[in-house]
Write a protein that holds these residues in place. Sequence first.
Motif, PDB file in Angstrom:
ATOM      1  N   PRO A   8       0.825  -1.210   0.000  1.00  0.00           N
ATOM      2  CA  PRO A   8       0.000   0.000   0.000  1.00  0.00           C
ATOM      3  C   PRO A   8       0.865   1.268   0.000  1.00  0.00           C
ATOM      4  CG  PRO A   8      -0.460  -1.363   1.938  1.00  0.00           C
ATOM      5  CD  PRO A   8       0.658  -1.997   1.206  1.00  0.00           C
ATOM      6  N   THR A   9       0.275   2.348  -0.421  1.00  0.00           N
ATOM      7  CA  THR A   9       1.015   3.616  -0.445  1.00  0.00           C
ATOM      8  C   THR A   9       0.904   4.365   0.873  1.00  0.00           C
ATOM      9  OG1 THR A   9      -0.901   4.702  -1.419  1.00  0.00           O
ATOM     10  CG2 THR A   9       0.795   3.895  -2.935  1.00  0.00           C
ATOM     11  N   ASP A  10      -0.124   4.086   1.666  1.00  0.00           N
ATOM     12  CA  ASP A  10      -0.317   4.798   2.927  1.00  0.00           C
ATOM     13  C   ASP A  10       0.287   4.013   4.098  1.00  0.00           C
ATOM     14  OD1 ASP A  10      -2.266   2.817   2.584  1.00  0.00           O
ATOM     15  OD2 ASP A  10      -3.710   3.859   3.855  1.00  0.00           O
ATOM     16  N   LEU A  11       1.615   3.921   4.106  1.00  0.00           N
ATOM     17  CA  LEU A  11       2.330   3.147   5.115  1.00  0.00           C
ATOM     18  C   LEU A  11       2.541   3.950   6.397  1.00  0.00           C
ATOM     19  CD1 LEU A  11       4.984   1.560   2.754  1.00  0.00           C
ATOM     20  CD2 LEU A  11       3.007   0.423   3.779  1.00  0.00           C
ATOM     21  N   ASP A  12       2.646   3.227   7.494  1.00  0.00           N
ATOM     22  CA  ASP A  12       2.922   3.836   8.790  1.00  0.00           C
ATOM     23  C   ASP A  12       4.426   4.093   8.911  1.00  0.00           C
ATOM     24  OD1 ASP A  12       0.241   3.347   9.331  1.00  0.00           O
ATOM     25  OD2 ASP A  12       0.652   1.513  10.466  1.00  0.00           O
ATOM     26  N   PRO A  13       4.804   5.111   9.665  1.00  0.00           N
ATOM     27  CA  PRO A  13       6.228   5.298   9.932  1.00  0.00           C
ATOM     28  C   PRO A  13       6.745   4.148  10.791  1.00  0.00           C
ATOM     29  CG  PRO A  13       4.914   6.895  11.160  1.00  0.00           C
ATOM     30  CD  PRO A  13       3.968   6.126  10.301  1.00  0.00           C
ATOM     31  N   VAL A  14       7.990   3.758  10.587  1.00  0.00           N
ATOM     32  CA  VAL A  14       8.575   2.673  11.370  1.00  0.00           C
ATOM     33  C   VAL A  14       9.890   3.128  11.990  1.00  0.00           C
ATOM     34  CG1 VAL A  14       7.531   0.783  10.060  1.00  0.00           C
ATOM     35  CG2 VAL A  14       9.719   1.690   9.347  1.00  0.00           C
ATOM     36  N   GLN A  15      10.194   2.514  13.102  1.00  0.00           N
ATOM     37  CA  GLN A  15      11.502   2.697  13.711  1.00  0.00           C
ATOM     38  C   GLN A  15      11.927   1.360  14.288  1.00  0.00           C
ATOM     39  OE1 GLN A  15      11.136   5.776  16.635  1.00  0.00           O
ATOM     40  NE2 GLN A  15       9.851   4.574  17.989  1.00  0.00           N
ATOM     41  N   ARG A  16      13.211   1.174  14.394  1.00  0.00           N
ATOM     42  CA  ARG A  16      13.728  -0.086  14.929  1.00  0.00           C
ATOM     43  C   ARG A  16      13.314  -0.205  16.397  1.00  0.00           C
ATOM     44  NH1 ARG A  16      18.079  -2.833  12.243  1.00  0.00           N
ATOM     45  NH2 ARG A  16      18.807  -4.575  13.480  1.00  0.00           N
ATOM     46  N   HIS A  17      12.812  -1.391  16.752  1.00  0.00           N
ATOM     47  CA  HIS A  17      12.391  -1.640  18.130  1.00  0.00           C
ATOM     48  C   HIS A  17      13.606  -1.561  19.045  1.00  0.00           C
ATOM     49  CE1 HIS A  17      10.806  -3.791  21.618  1.00  0.00           C
ATOM     50  NE2 HIS A  17       9.606  -3.474  21.158  1.00  0.00           N
ATOM     51  N   PRO A  18      13.477  -0.946  20.221  1.00  0.00           N
ATOM     52  CA  PRO A  18      14.635  -0.789  21.112  1.00  0.00           C
ATOM     53  C   PRO A  18      15.258  -2.119  21.563  1.00  0.00           C
ATOM     54  CG  PRO A  18      12.629   0.075  22.148  1.00  0.00           C
ATOM     55  CD  PRO A  18      12.269  -0.324  20.760  1.00  0.00           C
ATOM     56  N   LYS A  19      14.460  -3.197  21.579  1.00  0.00           N
ATOM     57  CA  LYS A  19      14.995  -4.499  21.990  1.00  0.00           C
ATOM     58  C   LYS A  19      15.456  -5.352  20.806  1.00  0.00           C
ATOM     59  CE  LYS A  19      12.354  -4.887  26.268  1.00  0.00           C
ATOM     60  NZ  LYS A  19      11.361  -5.683  27.004  1.00  0.00           N
ATOM     61  N   ALA A  20      15.349  -4.822  19.578  1.00  0.00           N
ATOM     62  CA  ALA A  20      15.748  -5.584  18.389  1.00  0.00           C
ATOM     63  C   ALA A  20      17.255  -5.798  18.384  1.00  0.00           C
ATOM     64  CB  ALA A  20      15.326  -4.838  17.124  1.00  0.00           C
ATOM     65  N   ALA A  21      17.663  -6.894  17.781  1.00  0.00           N
ATOM     66  CA  ALA A  21      19.090  -7.172  17.629  1.00  0.00           C
ATOM     67  C   ALA A  21      19.754  -6.032  16.857  1.00  0.00           C
ATOM     68  CB  ALA A  21      19.282  -8.492  16.894  1.00  0.00           C
ATOM     69  N   LYS A  22      20.965  -5.732  17.238  1.00  0.00           N
ATOM     70  CA  LYS A  22      21.755  -4.708  16.539  1.00  0.00           C
ATOM     71  C   LYS A  22      22.323  -5.300  15.259  1.00  0.00           C
ATOM     72  CE  LYS A  22      21.600  -1.875  20.189  1.00  0.00           C
ATOM     73  NZ  LYS A  22      20.285  -2.200  20.699  1.00  0.00           N
ATOM     74  N   ALA A  23      22.677  -4.435  14.310  1.00  0.00           N
ATOM     75  CA  ALA A  23      23.268  -4.895  13.050  1.00  0.00           C
ATOM     76  C   ALA A  23      24.459  -5.805  13.337  1.00  0.00           C
ATOM     77  CB  ALA A  23      23.683  -3.708  12.201  1.00  0.00           C
ATOM     78  N   GLY A  24      24.463  -6.966  12.712  1.00  0.00           N
ATOM     79  CA  GLY A  24      25.539  -7.933  12.886  1.00  0.00           C
ATOM     80  C   GLY A  24      25.288  -8.955  13.981  1.00  0.00           C
ATOM     81  N   GLU A  25      24.303  -8.705  14.841  1.00  0.00           N
ATOM     82  CA  GLU A  25      24.002  -9.649  15.922  1.00  0.00           C
ATOM     83  C   GLU A  25      23.098 -10.775  15.425  1.00  0.00           C
ATOM     84  OE1 GLU A  25      24.121  -6.757  19.863  1.00  0.00           O
ATOM     85  OE2 GLU A  25      22.190  -7.511  19.152  1.00  0.00           O
ATOM     86  N   ARG A  26      23.307 -11.941  16.003  1.00  0.00           N
ATOM     87  CA  ARG A  26      22.439 -13.079  15.684  1.00  0.00           C
ATOM     88  C   ARG A  26      21.070 -12.811  16.290  1.00  0.00           C
ATOM     89  NH1 ARG A  26      23.120 -19.497  17.067  1.00  0.00           N
ATOM     90  NH2 ARG A  26      21.292 -20.107  15.873  1.00  0.00           N
ATOM     91  N   MET A  27      20.033 -13.125  15.521  1.00  0.00           N
ATOM     92  CA  MET A  27      18.664 -12.937  15.990  1.00  0.00           C
ATOM     93  C   MET A  27      18.207 -14.210  16.697  1.00  0.00           C
ATOM     94  SD  MET A  27      16.976 -10.739  12.908  1.00  0.00           S
ATOM     95  CE  MET A  27      15.599 -10.205  13.909  1.00  0.00           C
TER      96      MET A  27
END
Length: 182
Positions: A8-27
């Motif tokens: 859809p074109t009317d997407l919600d803004p997103v931000q990375r969840h504070p508890k999400a794995a950091k770049a390079g970390e195993r999920m």
Amino acid sequence: MKSSFVVPTDLDPVQRHPKAAKAGERMRMHNPMCFGCGEESPNGLRLEMFAGEEFTVDAAMRVQTQFEGGPGVIHGGVLSTAFDDVMGMVPLLVGPSAVTVHLEVDYIKPIPVETTLQFRASLLGRQRRKIYTEGIAHYGDPTQPVAVAHGIFVTINAREHFADHLENSQLSDEYKRRLSRP
């Protein structure tokens, strides 16, 4: 090649969840018995997934001979399972657990057994509870994909969603113990 997948074109803004794995970390895995990423799944894919930059997830999979479909090539269902699992990690970068409601795979080239596939899944957008994703599989050059997938995942309350099915799990006692904690 595309069917009904439309972002859809009317997407919600997103931000990375504070508890999400950091770049390079195993999920973290979905659950220990998950056929795609579970470490305790006896015959599973055992995918190891890593958070990428922005809203991406990376993984690699050795295409074992037990995954054969046509002579000498991967079974399409195994490939779709890998896509489902890798793309299913993307929602964890922006919020709570989610389940697959739509998955489509375009098989571009035959994928021989005894090769290693690289996967990258990306967030295309979010609209309320729906999370739109894209995945590509390649041999090391993402500009030369051998398969591409698109999926829609819907966020859930995992406790409520799986409550009626815990008895069926091989780890039902463990899940019951976890749910009894405050």
